[in-house]
Design an enzyme around this catalytic site. Structure first.
Site, short mmCIF file in Angstrom:
data_model
loop_
_atom_site.label_atom_id
_atom_site.label_comp_id
_atom_site.label_asym_id
_atom_site.label_seq_id
_atom_site.Cartn_x
_atom_site.Cartn_y
_atom_site.Cartn_z
N SER A 27 51.59 121.32 -39.91
CA SER A 27 52.07 122.75 -40.28
C SER A 27 52.83 122.74 -41.78
CB SER A 27 52.81 123.32 -39.04
OG SER A 27 53.85 122.23 -38.75
N CYS A 48 46.38 121.66 -41.42
CA CYS A 48 44.95 121.69 -40.57
C CYS A 48 44.20 122.91 -40.75
CB CYS A 48 45.20 121.20 -39.23
SG CYS A 48 46.25 122.58 -38.44
N HIS A 72 54.79 125.99 -37.01
CA HIS A 72 55.92 125.41 -36.91
C HIS A 72 56.50 125.11 -38.30
CE1 HIS A 72 56.09 125.09 -32.20
NE2 HIS A 72 56.73 126.23 -32.83
N THR A 112 47.36 119.37 -27.74
CA THR A 112 46.58 119.10 -28.90
C THR A 112 47.27 118.46 -29.82
OG1 THR A 112 47.18 121.11 -30.11
CG2 THR A 112 45.08 121.20 -28.72
N HIS A 150 57.44 122.79 -25.09
CA HIS A 150 56.64 123.35 -26.50
C HIS A 150 55.87 124.56 -26.28
CE1 HIS A 150 53.60 123.00 -29.77
NE2 HIS A 150 54.55 122.53 -30.43
N ASN A 209 53.23 117.70 -33.55
CA ASN A 209 52.47 116.69 -34.38
C ASN A 209 53.46 115.91 -35.41
OD1 ASN A 209 51.17 117.45 -37.13
ND2 ASN A 209 51.75 119.22 -36.12
N GLU A 221 52.97 125.72 -27.19
CA GLU A 221 51.69 125.51 -26.85
C GLU A 221 51.65 125.40 -25.13
OE1 GLU A 221 49.22 122.59 -29.03
OE2 GLU A 221 48.12 122.24 -27.03
N CYS A 250 44.80 128.89 -32.45
CA CYS A 250 43.70 128.06 -32.83
C CYS A 250 42.51 127.55 -31.89
CB CYS A 250 44.39 126.56 -33.10
SG CYS A 250 43.29 125.38 -33.45
FE1 SF4 Z 1 44.76 123.47 -34.22
FE2 SF4 Z 1 47.28 122.62 -33.77
FE3 SF4 Z 1 45.15 120.97 -34.27
FE4 SF4 Z 1 46.04 122.49 -36.17
S1 SF4 Z 1 47.55 120.88 -35.11
S2 SF4 Z 1 43.90 122.01 -35.48
S3 SF4 Z 1 46.47 124.43 -35.13
S4 SF4 Z 1 45.45 122.22 -32.55
#
Ligand code: SF4
Length: 314
Positions: free
Chosen positions: A272, A18, A47, A170, A130, A230, A132, A102
């Protein structure tokens, strides 16, 4: 020679890196190229073990805590963000910091602080282990309650039920988050918060792509790290949609048995995970089967962030 059986691979698009991950990795590479000083990163920059190993090979050092960073080293904070206490520790030490948090994680920090400043308890929907979430909790001065399930919503005991706000990590499951928000609103009708879009665009797009894969693929392979939120959500979503799913950190983890008797498989990668992992997975599948690769595009991503501020290196 026996002919290998055909296998159609549906490649999710978008998949993989991303904008926040791209930006954070670029910051580390730019810092490494711009200075002869040691470059230390607190936590994995993103990660993914492959990304970290590639940067280690260029001389970058990864540590868990600021206390492990020597005086005079350039210090980089990862894309996941850090708590205020971590920022303060680096400042007290006089370390030159490059903050690769980010911008979308920063937005969650701001949102949480704004609610706390209004006297509200903040409910953070996320996974408390986590990194974050540790950062978000540590950025908010005030009461923060982390919840990851409807059961935890039922157990919440805020100071004043009329003064509550919610924010989200997120990288959550869009569907799970919707259900938790509905439970919060049912129990605390006065609660305020954003809509589910605090889940970042990349997370939402990658989940939508898995949904599209699942309409045709019999099984789904997700490339990415086991500690990547994610990425785990992509595997969970595929399973929830009734498709046996495998999360692999490296192509060699994929076993032939997983594709035996399968004629259409889906392939994606967490935000990632570098594209090379997808390419290596395709190469592994091609050892066993005659591949037809078809990209399934559900969104075109144009999000780009401004480069990370590097003035400490000037
Ligand atoms: Fe930002 Fe994490 Fe979303 Fe990537 S996955 S855009 S690093 S918040």
């Amino acid at each position: 020679m026996t002919r290998r059986a055909p296998l159609t691979v549906l490649l999710a698009a978008p998949r993989g890196f991303c904008a926040g991950v791209d930006r954070a990795i670029q910051a580390v590479e730019d810092a490494r190229a711009a200075t002869d000083r040691p470059v230390y990163v607190r936590h994995e920059i993103v990660h993914n073990r492959r990304v970290v190993s590639d940067l280690e090979a260029k001389g970058v050092v990864f540590v868990d805590e600021v206390s492990e960073i020597p005086d005079g080293a350039v210090t980089i904070f990862s894309a996941h963000g850090v708590a205020r206490a971590v920022e303060d520790e680096a400042a007290t030490r006089g370390l030159d910091v490059i903050d690769a948090t980010c911008p979308l994680v920063r937005r969650v920090h701001h949102e949480g602080r704004r609610h706390a400043a209004q006297g509200r308890d903040v409910v953070l929907i996320g996974h408390r282990e986590h990194v974050e979430v540790e950062g978000v909790v540590g950025q908010i001065e005030g009461a923060v309650h982390v919840v990851a399930s409807i059961a935890e919503v039922e157990a919440l005991a805020p100071r004043d039920p009329a003064m509550l706000a919610y924010i989200t990590q997120t990288t959550l499951s869009v569907d799970d988050t919707k259900d938790i928000i509905a439970a919060l609103k049912a129990r605390f009708p006065a609660i305020v918060g954003p809509d589910t879009k605090t889940i970042c665009y990349a997370t939402q797009n990658r989940q939508a792509a898995v949904r599209a894969l699942a309409t045709r693929a019999e099984r789904i392979v997700v490339c990415g790290a086991r500690n990547s939120s994610n990425t785990n959500r992509l595997r969970e979503l595929a399973s929830f949609l009734g498709r046996p799913a495998r999360l692999i950190e490296e192509a060699h983890e994929l076993e032939e048995a997983f594709v035996e008797g399968v004629s259409v498989i889906g392939l994606t990668a967490g935000a990632s995970a570098p594209e090379i992992l997808v390419r290596e997975t395709l190469a592994r599948l091609a050892l066993w089967r005659e591949l037809t690769v078809e990209e399934v595009t559900t969104a075109t991503e144009t999000t780009r962030f401004a480069p990370v501020e590097m003035s400490v290196l000037a």
